[in-house]
Scaffold this motif. Structure first.
Motif, PDB file in Angstrom:
ATOM      1  N   TRP A  23       0.825  -1.214   0.000  1.00  0.00           N
ATOM      2  CA  TRP A  23       0.000   0.000   0.000  1.00  0.00           C
ATOM      3  C   TRP A  23       0.857   1.260   0.000  1.00  0.00           C
ATOM      4  O   TRP A  23       0.633   2.170  -0.802  1.00  0.00           O
ATOM      5  CB  TRP A  23      -0.922  -0.014   1.223  1.00  0.00           C
ATOM      6  CG  TRP A  23      -1.544   1.314   1.514  1.00  0.00           C
ATOM      7  CD1 TRP A  23      -2.589   1.905   0.870  1.00  0.00           C
ATOM      8  CD2 TRP A  23      -1.132   2.245   2.539  1.00  0.00           C
ATOM      9  NE1 TRP A  23      -2.870   3.138   1.428  1.00  0.00           N
ATOM     10  CE2 TRP A  23      -1.983   3.371   2.456  1.00  0.00           C
ATOM     11  CE3 TRP A  23      -0.135   2.223   3.531  1.00  0.00           C
ATOM     12  CZ2 TRP A  23      -1.862   4.461   3.317  1.00  0.00           C
ATOM     13  CZ3 TRP A  23      -0.019   3.314   4.384  1.00  0.00           C
ATOM     14  CH2 TRP A  23      -0.879   4.419   4.261  1.00  0.00           C
ATOM     15  N   TYR A  24       1.849   1.323   0.888  1.00  0.00           N
ATOM     16  CA  TYR A  24       2.608   2.562   1.036  1.00  0.00           C
ATOM     17  C   TYR A  24       3.431   2.851  -0.218  1.00  0.00           C
ATOM     18  O   TYR A  24       3.444   3.978  -0.729  1.00  0.00           O
ATOM     19  CB  TYR A  24       3.529   2.484   2.262  1.00  0.00           C
ATOM     20  CG  TYR A  24       3.820   3.838   2.869  1.00  0.00           C
ATOM     21  CD1 TYR A  24       4.425   4.849   2.121  1.00  0.00           C
ATOM     22  CD2 TYR A  24       3.484   4.134   4.184  1.00  0.00           C
ATOM     23  CE1 TYR A  24       4.694   6.089   2.667  1.00  0.00           C
ATOM     24  CE2 TYR A  24       3.732   5.370   4.737  1.00  0.00           C
ATOM     25  CZ  TYR A  24       4.347   6.343   3.970  1.00  0.00           C
ATOM     26  OH  TYR A  24       4.593   7.580   4.509  1.00  0.00           O
ATOM     27  N   MET A  87      -7.352   9.210  -1.047  1.00  0.00           N
ATOM     28  CA  MET A  87      -6.309   8.785  -0.108  1.00  0.00           C
ATOM     29  C   MET A  87      -6.865   7.700   0.801  1.00  0.00           C
ATOM     30  O   MET A  87      -7.182   7.925   1.965  1.00  0.00           O
ATOM     31  CB  MET A  87      -5.763   9.951   0.717  1.00  0.00           C
ATOM     32  CG  MET A  87      -4.426   9.601   1.393  1.00  0.00           C
ATOM     33  SD  MET A  87      -3.686  10.975   2.322  1.00  0.00           S
ATOM     34  CE  MET A  87      -4.681  10.914   3.807  1.00  0.00           C
ATOM     35  N   MET A  88      -6.977   6.495   0.245  1.00  0.00           N
ATOM     36  CA  MET A  88      -7.410   5.346   1.027  1.00  0.00           C
ATOM     37  C   MET A  88      -6.253   4.846   1.890  1.00  0.00           C
ATOM     38  O   MET A  88      -5.087   4.900   1.468  1.00  0.00           O
ATOM     39  CB  MET A  88      -7.917   4.243   0.111  1.00  0.00           C
ATOM     40  CG  MET A  88      -9.161   4.632  -0.672  1.00  0.00           C
ATOM     41  SD  MET A  88      -9.859   3.246  -1.616  1.00  0.00           S
ATOM     42  CE  MET A  88      -8.560   2.986  -2.821  1.00  0.00           C
ATOM     43  N   ALA A 235       0.998   0.005 -13.640  1.00  0.00           N
ATOM     44  CA  ALA A 235       0.587  -1.376 -13.367  1.00  0.00           C
ATOM     45  C   ALA A 235       0.786  -1.726 -11.902  1.00  0.00           C
ATOM     46  O   ALA A 235      -0.055  -2.421 -11.298  1.00  0.00           O
ATOM     47  CB  ALA A 235       1.373  -2.339 -14.252  1.00  0.00           C
ATOM     48  N   ALA A 236       1.870  -1.234 -11.301  1.00  0.00           N
ATOM     49  CA  ALA A 236       2.123  -1.505  -9.888  1.00  0.00           C
ATOM     50  C   ALA A 236       1.039  -0.884  -9.011  1.00  0.00           C
ATOM     51  O   ALA A 236       0.552  -1.505  -8.053  1.00  0.00           O
ATOM     52  CB  ALA A 236       3.495  -0.967  -9.487  1.00  0.00           C
ATOM     53  N   GLU A 237       0.633   0.342  -9.344  1.00  0.00           N
ATOM     54  CA  GLU A 237      -0.413   1.000  -8.568  1.00  0.00           C
ATOM     55  C   GLU A 237      -1.753   0.291  -8.742  1.00  0.00           C
ATOM     56  O   GLU A 237      -2.475   0.030  -7.758  1.00  0.00           O
ATOM     57  CB  GLU A 237      -0.540   2.465  -8.976  1.00  0.00           C
ATOM     58  CG  GLU A 237      -1.598   3.212  -8.187  1.00  0.00           C
ATOM     59  CD  GLU A 237      -1.674   4.684  -8.516  1.00  0.00           C
ATOM     60  OE1 GLU A 237      -2.582   5.354  -7.997  1.00  0.00           O
ATOM     61  OE2 GLU A 237      -0.822   5.172  -9.314  1.00  0.00           O
ATOM     62  N   GLU A 238      -2.109  -0.034  -9.971  1.00  0.00           N
ATOM     63  CA  GLU A 238      -3.387  -0.693 -10.216  1.00  0.00           C
ATOM     64  C   GLU A 238      -3.440  -2.064  -9.537  1.00  0.00           C
ATOM     65  O   GLU A 238      -4.468  -2.459  -8.972  1.00  0.00           O
ATOM     66  CB  GLU A 238      -3.623  -0.829 -11.720  1.00  0.00           C
ATOM     67  CG  GLU A 238      -3.884   0.509 -12.409  1.00  0.00           C
ATOM     68  CD  GLU A 238      -3.999   0.375 -13.917  1.00  0.00           C
ATOM     69  OE1 GLU A 238      -3.599  -0.697 -14.451  1.00  0.00           O
ATOM     70  OE2 GLU A 238      -4.479   1.325 -14.561  1.00  0.00           O
ATOM     71  N   GLY A 239      -2.330  -2.788  -9.574  1.00  0.00           N
ATOM     72  CA  GLY A 239      -2.287  -4.088  -8.920  1.00  0.00           C
ATOM     73  C   GLY A 239      -2.439  -3.980  -7.421  1.00  0.00           C
ATOM     74  O   GLY A 239      -3.153  -4.781  -6.789  1.00  0.00           O
ATOM     75  N   ARG A 243      -5.365  -5.528  -4.993  1.00  0.00           N
ATOM     76  CA  ARG A 243      -5.062  -6.403  -3.857  1.00  0.00           C
ATOM     77  C   ARG A 243      -5.647  -5.854  -2.563  1.00  0.00           C
ATOM     78  O   ARG A 243      -6.109  -6.624  -1.709  1.00  0.00           O
ATOM     79  CB  ARG A 243      -3.541  -6.589  -3.720  1.00  0.00           C
ATOM     80  CG  ARG A 243      -2.933  -7.472  -4.792  1.00  0.00           C
ATOM     81  CD  ARG A 243      -1.467  -7.753  -4.526  1.00  0.00           C
ATOM     82  NE  ARG A 243      -0.626  -6.560  -4.683  1.00  0.00           N
ATOM     83  CZ  ARG A 243      -0.103  -6.167  -5.839  1.00  0.00           C
ATOM     84  NH1 ARG A 243      -0.356  -6.853  -6.949  1.00  0.00           N
ATOM     85  NH2 ARG A 243       0.666  -5.093  -5.900  1.00  0.00           N
ATOM     86  N   MET A 244      -5.635  -4.532  -2.390  1.00  0.00           N
ATOM     87  CA  MET A 244      -6.171  -3.937  -1.164  1.00  0.00           C
ATOM     88  C   MET A 244      -7.691  -4.036  -1.133  1.00  0.00           C
ATOM     89  O   MET A 244      -8.291  -4.278  -0.082  1.00  0.00           O
ATOM     90  CB  MET A 244      -5.730  -2.472  -1.051  1.00  0.00           C
ATOM     91  CG  MET A 244      -6.200  -1.810   0.243  1.00  0.00           C
ATOM     92  SD  MET A 244      -5.482  -0.178   0.511  1.00  0.00           S
ATOM     93  CE  MET A 244      -6.215   0.737  -0.843  1.00  0.00           C
ATOM     94  N   GLY A 245      -8.339  -3.866  -2.276  1.00  0.00           N
ATOM     95  CA  GLY A 245      -9.794  -3.948  -2.338  1.00  0.00           C
ATOM     96  C   GLY A 245     -10.452  -2.988  -1.366  1.00  0.00           C
ATOM     97  O   GLY A 245     -10.115  -1.804  -1.306  1.00  0.00           O
TER      98      GLY A 245
END
Length: 259
Positions: A23-24, A87-88, A235-239, A243-245
């Protein structure tokens, strides 16, 4: 132009370190750099090698530095967007204590502007001895910092002070001053072993003096990197978001200064 450095110390709930990292690194830093007032951000992880004994209650795992040109605006953006889609915040973070303060530069030295910082950070946290504030500032800026900057592997050195202006949370940090030494050698921390100059100075409050070493965790990310991402970065951000959902915090904004 950098007006302040936001110093952030974080830790994960037990067993949630990978979730916090994901996440971070891939979401939160990018969200923050989309806010006005920010310039760059970089993350570090607590090293197995420390220059002095670290008390067990100092249990931070991660360290982040944000270069900021408008701390008041940057804080306002956080107040207005915290826990929204802009900002989740992951439930993996232990937010029971927030260590998230702007420090303002008093002295700075870069030994080689043509060489990028590629290593970790030695992080000094300290307070003046009673009645010694002005003397401490002068001694550190004029004598201690120039000498420490000449230690092997040091790329840059900075002395910064806490001010109440532009802060994100309505608390006061334990430390009025920090020294941030960016190092490019894995052994540079050894020059701080038992911190003889600071530990021997009558200008420094000895009971609270703390020096820690942090290893590089991510490359420095710039606002331009976020506004114009590479395919890999996107792609890293979207993935990470997938994953966090919906495993995100829904409360806690009362801890921010504008609440």
């Amino acid at each position: 132009m950098i007006e302040a450095v936001l110093v952030v110390l974080t830790k994960a709930h037990p067993g949630r370190e990978a979730d916090l990292d994901d996440w971070y690194t891939n979401i939160h830093i990018r969200d923050a750099l989309r806010f006005r007032g920010s310039i760059t951000a970089q993350r570090f992880v607590r090293s197995a090698h420390q220059p002095m004994n670290v008390p067990p209650e100092y249990d931070w795992q991660y360290f982040a530095l944000y270069d900021v040109f408008d701390p008041e605006r940057f804080s306002r953006e956080h107040w207005e967007n915290a826990l929204t889609s802009r900002m989740m915040v992951t439930t993996a973070i232990d937010d029971s204590v927030l260590e998230d303060y702007h420090y303002y530069p008093l002295a700075f030295r870069n030994n080689d502007p043509d060489t990028a910082h590629s290593g970790g950070v030695v992080f000094e946290q300290f307070n003046p001895a009673p009645g010694k504030d002005a003397e401490l500032r002068a001694w550190y800026a004029d004598h201690y910092l120039p000498a420490a900057a000449r230690r092997a592997g040091v790329q840059s050195a900075a002395l910064l002070a806490y001010r109440c202006f532009g802060q994100m949370i309505p608390t006061t940090p334990r430390y009025n001053y920090v020294g941030i030494y960016k190092v490019n050698s894995g052994d540079s921390w050894k020059a701080w072993k038992n911190v003889p100059e600071l530990a021997g100075s009558p200008l420094v409050e000895q009971e609270s003096l703390l020096v820690t070493h942090w290893d590089k965790l991510t490359d420095k990310l710039t606002k331009d990197d976020v506004q114009h991402p590479t395919a890999e970065g996107l792609a890293a951000e979207e993935g990470a978001r997938a994953r966090m959902g919906d495993d995100v915090m829904t409360g806690g904004t009362e801890k921010l200064g504008a609440a």
